[in-house]
Design a protein around this motif. Structure first.
Motif, PDB file in Angstrom:
ATOM      1  N   GLU A 140      -0.880 -20.441 -14.671  1.00  0.00           N
ATOM      2  CA  GLU A 140      -2.008 -19.509 -14.738  1.00  0.00           C
ATOM      3  C   GLU A 140      -1.600 -18.087 -14.366  1.00  0.00           C
ATOM      4  O   GLU A 140      -2.002 -17.123 -15.004  1.00  0.00           O
ATOM      5  N   TYR A 185       4.445 -19.407  -8.557  1.00  0.00           N
ATOM      6  CA  TYR A 185       3.985 -20.585  -7.823  1.00  0.00           C
ATOM      7  C   TYR A 185       3.030 -20.203  -6.698  1.00  0.00           C
ATOM      8  O   TYR A 185       2.112 -20.920  -6.378  1.00  0.00           O
ATOM      9  N   VAL A 222      -3.290 -21.501   6.292  1.00  0.00           N
ATOM     10  CA  VAL A 222      -3.536 -21.373   7.733  1.00  0.00           C
ATOM     11  C   VAL A 222      -4.104 -22.681   8.277  1.00  0.00           C
ATOM     12  O   VAL A 222      -3.732 -23.140   9.369  1.00  0.00           O
ATOM     13  N   ASP A 229     -12.866 -20.902  14.946  1.00  0.00           N
ATOM     14  CA  ASP A 229     -12.038 -19.847  14.377  1.00  0.00           C
ATOM     15  C   ASP A 229     -11.903 -19.967  12.857  1.00  0.00           C
ATOM     16  O   ASP A 229     -11.736 -18.958  12.174  1.00  0.00           O
ATOM     17  N   ILE A 284     -14.015 -17.763  10.750  1.00  0.00           N
ATOM     18  CA  ILE A 284     -13.608 -16.371  10.935  1.00  0.00           C
ATOM     19  C   ILE A 284     -12.322 -16.096  10.151  1.00  0.00           C
ATOM     20  O   ILE A 284     -12.176 -15.051   9.515  1.00  0.00           O
ATOM     21  N   ILE A 285     -11.396 -17.060  10.200  1.00  0.00           N
ATOM     22  CA  ILE A 285     -10.154 -16.898   9.438  1.00  0.00           C
ATOM     23  C   ILE A 285     -10.477 -16.795   7.950  1.00  0.00           C
ATOM     24  O   ILE A 285      -9.962 -15.928   7.254  1.00  0.00           O
ATOM     25  N   PHE A 301     -13.228 -15.809   6.539  1.00  0.00           N
ATOM     26  CA  PHE A 301     -13.854 -14.513   6.278  1.00  0.00           C
ATOM     27  C   PHE A 301     -12.811 -13.401   6.248  1.00  0.00           C
ATOM     28  O   PHE A 301     -12.787 -12.566   5.335  1.00  0.00           O
ATOM     29  N   SER A 302     -11.906 -13.402   7.247  1.00  0.00           N
ATOM     30  CA  SER A 302     -10.961 -12.288   7.325  1.00  0.00           C
ATOM     31  C   SER A 302      -9.949 -12.352   6.189  1.00  0.00           C
ATOM     32  O   SER A 302      -9.549 -11.318   5.657  1.00  0.00           O
ATOM     33  N   VAL A 303      -9.558 -13.566   5.805  1.00  0.00           N
ATOM     34  CA  VAL A 303      -8.620 -13.676   4.690  1.00  0.00           C
ATOM     35  C   VAL A 303      -9.278 -13.219   3.394  1.00  0.00           C
ATOM     36  O   VAL A 303      -8.657 -12.536   2.578  1.00  0.00           O
ATOM     37  N   TRP A 324     -11.620 -10.977   3.148  1.00  0.00           N
ATOM     38  CA  TRP A 324     -11.712  -9.519   3.252  1.00  0.00           C
ATOM     39  C   TRP A 324     -10.359  -8.884   2.957  1.00  0.00           C
ATOM     40  O   TRP A 324     -10.246  -7.933   2.200  1.00  0.00           O
ATOM     41  N   TRP A 325      -9.322  -9.459   3.567  1.00  0.00           N
ATOM     42  CA  TRP A 325      -7.956  -8.975   3.395  1.00  0.00           C
ATOM     43  C   TRP A 325      -7.545  -9.044   1.930  1.00  0.00           C
ATOM     44  O   TRP A 325      -6.904  -8.147   1.390  1.00  0.00           O
ATOM     45  N   LEU A 352      -9.188  -6.438  -0.169  1.00  0.00           N
ATOM     46  CA  LEU A 352      -8.591  -5.151   0.166  1.00  0.00           C
ATOM     47  C   LEU A 352      -7.309  -4.929  -0.618  1.00  0.00           C
ATOM     48  O   LEU A 352      -7.049  -3.838  -1.113  1.00  0.00           O
ATOM     49  N   HIS A 404       1.811 -26.728 -20.778  1.00  0.00           N
ATOM     50  CA  HIS A 404       1.263 -26.965 -19.451  1.00  0.00           C
ATOM     51  C   HIS A 404       1.540 -28.360 -18.923  1.00  0.00           C
ATOM     52  O   HIS A 404       1.366 -28.621 -17.746  1.00  0.00           O
ATOM     53  N   PRO A 428      -1.648 -19.252  14.515  1.00  0.00           N
ATOM     54  CA  PRO A 428      -2.602 -19.314  13.398  1.00  0.00           C
ATOM     55  C   PRO A 428      -3.994 -18.814  13.780  1.00  0.00           C
ATOM     56  O   PRO A 428      -4.696 -18.248  12.948  1.00  0.00           O
ATOM     57  N   LEU A 429      -4.364 -18.991  15.052  1.00  0.00           N
ATOM     58  CA  LEU A 429      -5.702 -18.567  15.468  1.00  0.00           C
ATOM     59  C   LEU A 429      -5.832 -17.038  15.512  1.00  0.00           C
ATOM     60  O   LEU A 429      -6.934 -16.506  15.502  1.00  0.00           O
ATOM     61  N   VAL A 479      -4.784 -14.955  13.288  1.00  0.00           N
ATOM     62  CA  VAL A 479      -4.763 -14.343  11.953  1.00  0.00           C
ATOM     63  C   VAL A 479      -5.847 -13.265  11.778  1.00  0.00           C
ATOM     64  O   VAL A 479      -5.542 -12.156  11.329  1.00  0.00           O
ATOM     65  N   PRO A 480      -7.107 -13.542  12.150  1.00  0.00           N
ATOM     66  CA  PRO A 480      -8.127 -12.496  11.957  1.00  0.00           C
ATOM     67  C   PRO A 480      -7.815 -11.210  12.721  1.00  0.00           C
ATOM     68  O   PRO A 480      -7.978 -10.112  12.170  1.00  0.00           O
ATOM     69  N   ILE A 523      -5.134  -9.298  10.895  1.00  0.00           N
ATOM     70  CA  ILE A 523      -5.609  -8.711   9.638  1.00  0.00           C
ATOM     71  C   ILE A 523      -6.386  -7.432   9.906  1.00  0.00           C
ATOM     72  O   ILE A 523      -6.096  -6.362   9.337  1.00  0.00           O
ATOM     73  N   PHE A 524      -7.366  -7.512  10.811  1.00  0.00           N
ATOM     74  CA  PHE A 524      -8.218  -6.335  11.004  1.00  0.00           C
ATOM     75  C   PHE A 524      -7.507  -5.258  11.818  1.00  0.00           C
ATOM     76  O   PHE A 524      -7.744  -4.066  11.602  1.00  0.00           O
ATOM     77  N   ALA A 584      -6.254   1.429   2.005  1.00  0.00           N
ATOM     78  CA  ALA A 584      -7.288   1.191   1.005  1.00  0.00           C
ATOM     79  C   ALA A 584      -8.687   1.184   1.622  1.00  0.00           C
ATOM     80  O   ALA A 584      -9.658   1.525   0.954  1.00  0.00           O
ATOM     81  N   ALA A 585      -8.786   0.778   2.883  1.00  0.00           N
ATOM     82  CA  ALA A 585     -10.112   0.613   3.479  1.00  0.00           C
ATOM     83  C   ALA A 585     -10.420   1.789   4.400  1.00  0.00           C
ATOM     84  O   ALA A 585      -9.511   2.442   4.909  1.00  0.00           O
ATOM     85  N   LEU A 634     -14.236  -9.052  17.263  1.00  0.00           N
ATOM     86  CA  LEU A 634     -13.331 -10.177  17.527  1.00  0.00           C
ATOM     87  C   LEU A 634     -12.892 -10.176  18.984  1.00  0.00           C
ATOM     88  O   LEU A 634     -12.819 -11.215  19.640  1.00  0.00           O
TER      89      LEU A 634
END
Lengths: 242, 67, 222
Positions: free
Chosen positions: A115, A119, A131, A166, A169-170, A172-174, A176-177, A180, B6, C168-169, C171-172, C175-176, C188-189, C201
């Motif tokens: 697609e 990969y 994550v 979490d 939240i992860i 949501f932030s991913v 958003w990221w 962006l 594919h 891993p916790l 990450v947010p 990112i921000f 960009a933001a 957070l």
């Protein structure tokens, strides 16, 4: 037999022995129907035959989330009621969740190659899934580090609940990221309407995968109960010897 | 033509699914056998008292509590 | 309140004196940032572009590496048992320990960040943005890390496990934090959106961290 009876490990073993062959049979039948329908389903007009990968990808993503949900509920059982069966359920669900999340990642990569031409894309959905996979590995690592099962269960329970808070939240932030950095999503699954010819096989496959998960979960819980029994007997043996 | 293009990826995906599910089933089955064998061995060595008595569930639950 | 104040002063003293790890974090921070140009080449334009990200990653790792002794040392010498038995609520005790840790490890990172940023060709505005995001974001890292430190308190190889559990916790926050810092560089933001979310957070982790860490400590030590 009521639900509270199952809370007793011995009764749970009896229940598992009785119910597992049936569950296995139903799972096989569900997979037969689901795979048959998936093979017969028409190709997507945009994505061609690769849409067949979706019948694996989406259900495994679902199971990846379901397993964390099971672990969270079990974590409450561990922390609030100190129930050994909750410990067992949480421990059994972690490798299953990790395995299905891994399957989701692998099928996502194999879907992405034709697609997107690569990969791996740092697509929001795949990244969150990655994550989640790391969190599963962390929980499994924790289970494997603490020797005493009930202490391991309580530590893992807290980590699981923190993860449950979490994870949205992860996600949501991913998301958003991702917007962006990419402006527009390369690939949107929900963007176009899904035709029933594709949706029905997908739902059947999701049911089949869920049945598979339930079967494996009960079987793994049975193993874990037996493992604890062996451990207890060995400890008693060691005590008697000394 | 596109479908042929594919096909390897679809086959690989389903193969991956078979491998992952196969490994899970094998792990559960092998683990089950191992635990059962260990339990049987312990019972043979004279630690059957608990398990034999544990036909009634309460004793076993108590044994677990004490341990 | 006085007992909590005493705890704060004790923890900070322990961190600053010989054998404490207060300045190790900054040193680690400096070393990691120094290594980056060796890995990617001394291209100043590129370094400037990835500068905030590098500093944030280094701060994240430095904060985390210093955390693993936070409860473990107290557990080994028995003072953790006293803290558990004290009349002050354990959540507050944990929060105070977190605060002491942030003051001795997180805050020095924030202060050192502009100097180290010079190495990566960051200009005045970018420096200010970076310092502001680190100032707001590092408490979140500390207080999320508290949970991992409490879970790993009595474990061998706790430090490595702590990193695996906690990273891993975070990450947010990463990112921000990086997004807000980059916004000053013309990213960009806009600056406001990620920065306010970063503040949110931090505030959330200030609440969740001590509660989860206290729960973990109660479960582990009994």
């Amino acid at each position: 037999m009521s639900l509270t009876d199952l809370a007793n490990p011995s009764r749970f073993l009896k229940f598992a022995n009785r119910v597992l062959p049936w569950l296995g049979g139903v799972t096989v039948i569900a997979f037969a129907i689901g795979l048959n329908q998936a093979m017969g389903a028409p190709d997507d007009y945009q994505q061609g035959a690769t849409v067949k990968i979706m019948y694996l990808h989406v259900p495994s993503a679902w199971l990846g989330m379901l397993a964390w949900g099971v672990m969270s509920i079990a974590a409450l059982g561990t922390l609030v009621w100190r129930h050994p069966l909750a410990d067992v359920a949480a421990k059994s669900a972690a490798p299953l969740g990790a395995a299905f999340t891994l399957l989701c990642l692998v099928t996502g990569a194999l879907w992405g190659r034709p697609e997107w031409g690569t990969y791996w894309v740092w697509d929001a959905r795949l990244t969150s899934e990655l994550v989640l996979f790391l969190l599963y590995l962390g929980v499994i690592a924790l289970w494997r580090t603490v020797e005493d099962p009930s202490r391991a269960a309580r530590a893992a329970a807290i980590l699981t609940l923190v993860g449950a808070v979490d994870l949205p939240i992860i996600k949501f932030s991913v998301d958003w990221w991702n917007t962006l950095h990419q402006g527009e999503s390369v690939f949107r699954f929900g963007g176009s309407t899904i035709y029933p010819t594709i949706l029905v096989p997908l739902l059947v496959m999701a049911v089949a995968f869920t049945l598979l998960f339930v079967t494996l979960q009960i079987a793994a819980m049975r193993n874990e109960i037996l493992r604890r029994r062996v451990r207890t007997l060995r400890l008693m043996q060691a005590q008697a010897a000394s | 033509m596109e479908a042929i293009n594919h096909l390897p990826f679809i086959v690989a995906s389903y193969a991956a699914a078979v491998v992952v599910v196969g490994v899970l089933i094998a792990w559960v089955a092998i683990d089950f056998r191992a635990q059962r064998r260990a339990l049987a061995e312990l019972e043979m060595r004279g630690f059957a008292r608990r398990s034999a008595a544990a036909r009634s569930d309460t004793t076993l639950a108590q044994a677990k509590e004490q341990a | 309140m006085t007992s909590l104040g005493a705890l704060l002063i004790r923890d900070m003293r322990l961190a600053v004196r010989v054998g404490g790890g207060a300045l190790m974090g900054v040193l680690f921070f400096l070393v990691v940032v120094t290594l980056v140009p060796f890995a990617i080449g001394p291209d100043l334009a590129l370094l400037e572009r990835i500068g905030p990200a590098v500093l944030w990653l280094a701060a994240l790792l430095a904060n985390l590496l210093a955390l693993d002794r936070l409860f473990a040392a107290d557990h080994e010498d028995g003072s953790l048992d006293l803290l558990l038995m004290s009349r002050a609520p354990l959540e507050l005790v944990v929060a105070v320990k977190g605060l002491a840790h942030w003051l001795t490890t997180g805050l020095p990172l924030v202060i050192a960040a502009p100097l180290i940023g010079l190495l990566l060709n960051l200009d005045g505005a970018a420096q200010a943005g970076l310092v502001l995001t680190l100032l707001v974001g590092t408490p979140a890292l500390t207080f999320i890390g508290l949970i991992g430190a409490a879970i790993a308190v009595a474990l061998r190889r706790g430090g490595l496990l702590l990193a695996v559990l906690v990273l891993p916790l975070t990450v947010p926050v990463l990112i921000f934090g990086v997004a807000a810092a980059n916004a000053v560089l013309g990213g960009a933001a806009p600056f406001g959106t990620p920065f306010t979310i970063l503040c949110a957070l931090s505030l959330a982790s200030l609440v969740i961290g001590p509660f989860a860490a206290a729960a973990a400590l109660r479960q582990e030590i009994e």
